[in-house]
Scaffold this active site. Structure first.
Site: not given
Ligand code: NAD
Length: 438
Positions: A124
């Site tokens: 990561k």
């Molecule tokens: P992103 O940046 O696209 O979206 C994050 C979202 O969470 C946004 O809508 C933001 O406004 C919201 N957010 C941030 N802080 C918040 C809070 N305190 N309360 C409520 N909402 C909040 O990120 P993403 O890629 O969608 O990732 C989200 C989660 O999924 C993370 O934990 C990430 O590690 C995990 N993840 C992502 C992927 C991927 O392919 N992008 C894969 C596996 C896991």
């Protein structure tokens, strides 16, 4: 200079820390790893290998800001394990990024790739910054300099980054371009989650959310529930949350609550996800700003987490479900779209309350599965149709869910412990079979 100091102190994560201490995700991961090592009677040597990331790189990233001064951001790339293959994992831009968070997320990647049996280890990366306060040009310069500084340890057969919170296909395009310029050869396979025009895979953008939806469907089947009679709340409306909500809506579920960092929307009769997405596209990162629809109320994130729904999908950040709100959660099923959204104390409370939790390392693995497909397509210079991507994603997600479900029931352990047991066993075998070098 005065402005620079003020700026540094005022930026969360760069100056004075927030008052509430955050529970540490690395501690949560280690606690479970230790528990599972005991259950598996794991070789103590292999256990201690897994308790420490293989390699940790911290970099100081100077960026020329638009106003002409230099600001230095701290960045990390951590490789937890390469036992099963090249390291794989996203890059996060967020004020809370620190060494322990990146360690934990890297370890989760090792376990995730093992659970879905794709030939990768875990890594990561991240930069401690608040992207909301940076211009696109500043983010681009920061990305390029960070890339140059982690280049000694990444590579298509070494460690392949991907998007995570606040990074996206554009960030990946800048990384691929930076590496290509510095090495003098086109190296698009250095990252996954790229734009399709630059060798990205069809279906990658929605893959994590699609995997979350597939796993939710499998869970509902086991619970004897119909998709059309199921209500869902999704916290976080970024890459993962928005795709999960949209696909579950298409599948027939009633999505009654969604939120982003600024708060959420609640519509007990089911939200109009298509109109919400249209609104979201016009108000990036401010889902509910100005959104009005009959029967829809504005709610807080705290209210979303305890709303009256069947399935809760946390898809934002870690430890959103903690000891204080776990007793009030009304959903009977939780599918973890985010990494580490449940603290260990909350996990115990949810278990006592018989709430089923599909753990992150299984539920959100769809992203890394399609990243793997993207890498395979890049290495072969041969691209698949979207239908083929989604069909193979479904095969892997459904098989993996089935394995974790059956094994956890056989062992009489929660799904999280079952998934960790399967994953740790697989990584431990790889370490054992390779032997300890030299
Ligand atoms: P992103 O940046 O696209 O979206 C994050 C979202 O969470 C946004 O809508 C933001 O406004 C919201 N957010 C941030 N802080 C918040 C809070 N305190 N309360 C409520 N909402 C909040 O990120 P993403 O890629 O969608 O990732 C989200 C989660 O999924 C993370 O934990 C990430 O590690 C995990 N993840 C992502 C992927 C991927 O392919 N992008 C894969 C596996 C896991």
């Amino acid at each position: 200079m005065e402005r620079l100091l003020e700026d540094i102190v005022a930026t969360p994560g760069l100056g004075i820390r927030e008052e509430t201490p955050r529970t540490n995700l690395w501690d949560t991961v280690l606690e479970l790893l230790d528990h599972v090592a005991m259950q598996l009677e794991l070789d103590p040597g292999i256990h201690s290998i897994l308790r420490q990331p293989e390699r940790e790189l911290t970099v100081a990233v100077p960026v020329m800001m638009d106003e002409g001064y230099i600001r230095v951001f701290t960045g990390y790339r951590i490789q937890h394990s390469s036992a099963r293959g090249p390291c794989k994992g996203g890059i996060r831009y967020h004020p809370d990024v620190d060494l322990d968070e990146v360690r934990a997320l890297a370890a989760l990647m090792t376990l995730k790739c093992a659970v879905v049996n794709i030939p990768y280890g875990g890594a990561k990366g991240g930069v401690q910054c608040d992207p909301m306060q940076l211009s696109e040009n500043e983010i681009r310069r920061m990305t390029r300099r960070y890339t140059a500084m982690i280049m000694p340890i990444i590579g298509p057969k070494r460690d392949i980054p991907a998007p995570d919170v606040n990074t996206n296909s554009q960030t990946m395009a800048w990384i691929a371009d930076t590496v290509s310029m510095l090495t003098g050869k086109t190296t698009l396979e250095i990252v996954t989650g790229k734009p399709v025009a630059l060798g990205g895979s069809l279906g990658r953008m929605e893959a994590t959310g699609r995997g979350v939806a597939m796993v939710t469907h499998e869970l509902l089947k086991r619970a004897g529930r119909d998709l059309t009679e199921t209500t869902v709340a999704v916290q976080g409306y970024g890459n993962v949350g928005s795709a999960a909500a949209t696909i579950l809506d298409h599948m027939g579920c009633k999505v009654t609550a969604v939120s982003d960092v600024n708060g959420g929307l609640w519509g007990p009769a089911g939200l109009d996800i298509a109109s919400g997405n249209w609104h979201g596209a016009n108000h990036p990162k401010r889902l509910r700003e100005g959104y009005q629809a009959p029967g829809v109320e504005h709610i807080s994130n705290a209210e979303l987490l305890t709303s009256a729904v069947d399935v809760l999908i946390p898809a934002a950040l870690e430890h959103q479900i903690h000891a204080r709100n776990a007793p009030d959660i009304r959903a009977r099923m939780i599918v973890e779209g985010a990494n580490g959204p449940t603290s260990s104390e909350a996990d115990e409370i949810l278990q006592d309350r018989n709430i089923i939790v599909v753990p992150d390392i299984l539920a959100n693995a769809g992203g890394v599965v399609v990243s793997y497909f993207e890498w395979v397509q890049n290495l072969q210079f041969f691209f698949w149709e979207e239908e083929e991507v989604n069909r193979n994603l479904k095969r892997i997600m459904v098989n993996s869910f089935e394995k974790v479900w059956d094994y956890s029931h056989e062992q009489r352990v929660p799904l999280r412990v079952g998934a960790y047991m399967l994953a740790v066993d697989k990584v431990a075998r790889a370490i054992h079979q390779r032997g300890v070098f030299p």
